[in-house]
Design an enzyme around this catalytic site. Sequence first.
Site, short mmCIF file in Angstrom:
data_model
loop_
_atom_site.label_atom_id
_atom_site.label_comp_id
_atom_site.label_asym_id
_atom_site.label_seq_id
_atom_site.Cartn_x
_atom_site.Cartn_y
_atom_site.Cartn_z
N GLU A 1 0.87 -1.26 0.01
CA GLU A 1 -0.07 0.23 -0.05
C GLU A 1 0.75 1.30 -0.12
O GLU A 1 0.70 2.25 0.90
CB GLU A 1 -1.11 -0.09 1.36
N GLU B 1 -3.94 -9.18 0.19
CA GLU B 1 -4.31 -9.03 1.70
C GLU B 1 -6.07 -9.13 1.39
O GLU B 1 -6.43 -8.45 0.74
CB GLU B 1 -3.70 -7.85 2.09
C1 GAL Z 1 -4.26 -2.82 5.41
C2 GAL Z 1 -2.74 -2.83 5.70
C3 GAL Z 1 -2.57 -3.62 6.78
C4 GAL Z 1 -3.40 -3.18 8.13
C5 GAL Z 1 -4.85 -3.68 7.41
C6 GAL Z 1 -5.79 -3.65 8.63
O1 GAL Z 1 -4.74 -1.96 4.36
O2 GAL Z 1 -2.27 -3.14 4.49
O3 GAL Z 1 -1.07 -3.50 7.48
O4 GAL Z 1 -3.38 -1.97 8.40
O5 GAL Z 1 -5.12 -2.63 6.66
O6 GAL Z 1 -6.90 -3.72 8.07
#
Ligand code: GAL
Length: 812
Positions: free
Chosen positions: A426, A504
């Site tokens: 991100e 993710e």
């Molecule tokens: C994502 C991020 C993670 C964590 C997660 C929580 O956007 O990559 O590190 O913050 O959100 O939902």
Amino acid sequence: MKLKRNIFVFAVTIAWLAVGSQVFGQSRASIDFNTAWFFRLDSVSDYRDSRVDYQDWRQLDLPHDWSIELPFDSLSAGSSGTGYLSGGVGWYKKSFTLSEEESSKRVYIEFGAIYENSEVWINNTYLGHRPNGYVPIVYDLTDHINKKGDPNIITVKVNNSKQPNSRFYAGSGIYRDVKLFFTSDVAIAYNGTFIITPVINERQAQIKTQLEIVNHSAHRQNGITVETQVYDPQGKIVSQGQIGKLRIDGEGNQFVEQNLTITHPLLWSPDTPHLYRAVTIIWEGKQELDRYTTVFGIRSFHFDAAQGFFLNGQPLKIRGVCLHSDLGALGMAFNRSAARRQLQMMKDMGVNGIRTSHNPVASEFLDLCDEMGFIVMNETFDVWKHPKNTFDYHLYWDEWYKRDFADHIKRDRNHPSLFIWCLGNEAQEQWHDPELGAAIPARLAAIVDSLDGTRPTTIANNEMSKDNPVLMSPAVDIVGYNYNHQKWASFPEDHPTGKFIVTEGTSALASRGQYDAVPVDSVRMWPLHWDIPFDGGNVDKSISAYDHVHTPWGSSHEESLRLLETYPHVSGMYVWTGFDYLGEPTPYTWPARSSYFGIVDLAGFPKDVYYLYQSAWSETPVLHILPHWNWQDGDTIDVVVYYNQADEVELFVNDVSKGRKAKEKDKLHVSWAVPYEAGSLTAVAYQDGLEVRRTTRQTTGEAVSLVIKSKRDTLNTALEELAFLEVVAVDADGNELPDFNEWINVEIQGGGTVVATDNGNPTDLTSFQSLTRKAYNGKLLIVVKGYIANGEVTVSAHSDGLKSGTRKLVVE
Ligand code: GAL
């Protein structure tokens, strides 16, 4: 009550005796350098001088994370992101002597990583500075050591005072292993081997070893021979080869390539994690100059735009989880048995992939992934040139990224579990810098190509616009989406030739054992939008565990799990997260100090959704009921059952059937709304009309005693060896109380110590080193270390009015 710190002077002595014998007569030796360090937390004074008297500093063994020992502080500069634990400046010192034999060799010190901004001195010589808190750091001590038994002092300054510098808990200190290693002048360079397997078929595998050999002497070495022997998983030599008459210039290096073949290779996979060893020996005539072992695996794989991931020619969905590097109550201090416990729980759940979010992990963690079988997506950066926090890595990007990334790749590229390089998570460049957003992925991908041409790259993106230069980078091999599950289906149209992975997913929220009295199907988004502060939720800052609360960017577990399994072009998904972690208590802030995202809580106790995944991803028979069965008469309770290997499930309250149900359409659970009656809640699973298993939740009575459960009866004294004990309260019939939340006091006798306690409650501000802690929803964790061999430890747990629980462990 705080733990007593035990100072193991005798252990230190034994360690030193062992050093000499480990090095004696060997061309290369590596010794554990973790014991008997001295530590002081002090941001005012300067202790770099080796003559500083440090005898009154605290003595400790590494790995060490000082932040985890500090009190939670609502005013800490890292704030909720880093779990309200503070940083500071820490100093470490250690004195050592080397025998004549040892000082006749080249001597190096290797730190697995230091968080962060470390500076190191030997005696009064400055060795260097390293801002990055996750990469390995090595210094050549050879020209600076006092020889022949005179003392040497290593001083390490760790500066983690500039906060915030991370979005999540990163710990502070020398939190991974430290080693000294000894080589000859002519030796394999640091992380200087790369073993690839360009041709693999059933009959044979071609093995190419790429070696970098260094010559630290002033004169040219002629007549060097390099021999490599390959050992199969049973330890049998299966191939060997030699290259002779090599010449290496003085103060020079030489790259050497060898081609070997082995027949009928045993292929590495998550189910069959076969490991081979290549032992490379450098000879000068009959004298052995170096002997270097590289562990590797033999497997082939590719990603297909339409059909996803293939391993050894077979399609395999990557069913992964993201893990942060902290180990809950142990903080960032790496511990192999704690990491193994996490990975084993993931394995048992059916996980076959791990994303090392968002930074290089301990290399021992990857060793475990090799041995246990996981498809690792290895990530290096959470931040590039543009900041996410005032003092984060963007400050060091220009000067350090090439070196840090190269060191990361060279350290990890032989691990068979490593399949994908994830270049960043991100990155702000997605929105804020079209130029760097295009340039950085290309530069990073070029570094991967130059050091590891065998693995694809990806980037974890959360901006799906075609204007996002990072997402659209042609330099990157696999398109990575964070979240955006609504767009997975249309990926083939949106990126016609793209290969796809969900870097993710999910970000659903739950506190273990907590159930709100709202219908399971009423899904809630907490917070409502990522940039709207959250002022709702539960007064006690808990979150219901029915899988019906998630972030606005995420989804329920069930939703993304279903989508993952639906589309063949989705090669895999890494769920955020396998375990709760310290920091980021989204959607709450103080006193919440750790995450709610985990499938397993911070103490290592599974939440209910663990069984959802296990029912979908593993071969283990599952029949899991939630919630518990302690409610008020007159309540209507939603009951959910996760199951597999059965056609339907029947629910009974006090032996009265509430009907049979099978999973409907794309649902991965069955549910009933039933009026509560104290007694028993039973689920019976049927296959082909016959009962195959049943499980019951019982209304529990008053707690009468504590029980300590342990998966193991023995413990050894290795620094890395820990036992994880679980305390529960039981009623007169031996039923475990799911809602026991009382204070428990822990005691230990014998040759062991309690390293930490926890209960998985994200809002518990009791120190992790405390021996007194409340249970949370029926459970408490005690982490025990043994330190006197051939003895016993007895751990006991006491709570007012209850019979105490005890548990003996034999220390071997
Ligand atoms: C994502 C991020 C993670 C964590 C997660 C929580 O956007 O990559 O590190 O913050 O959100 O939902």
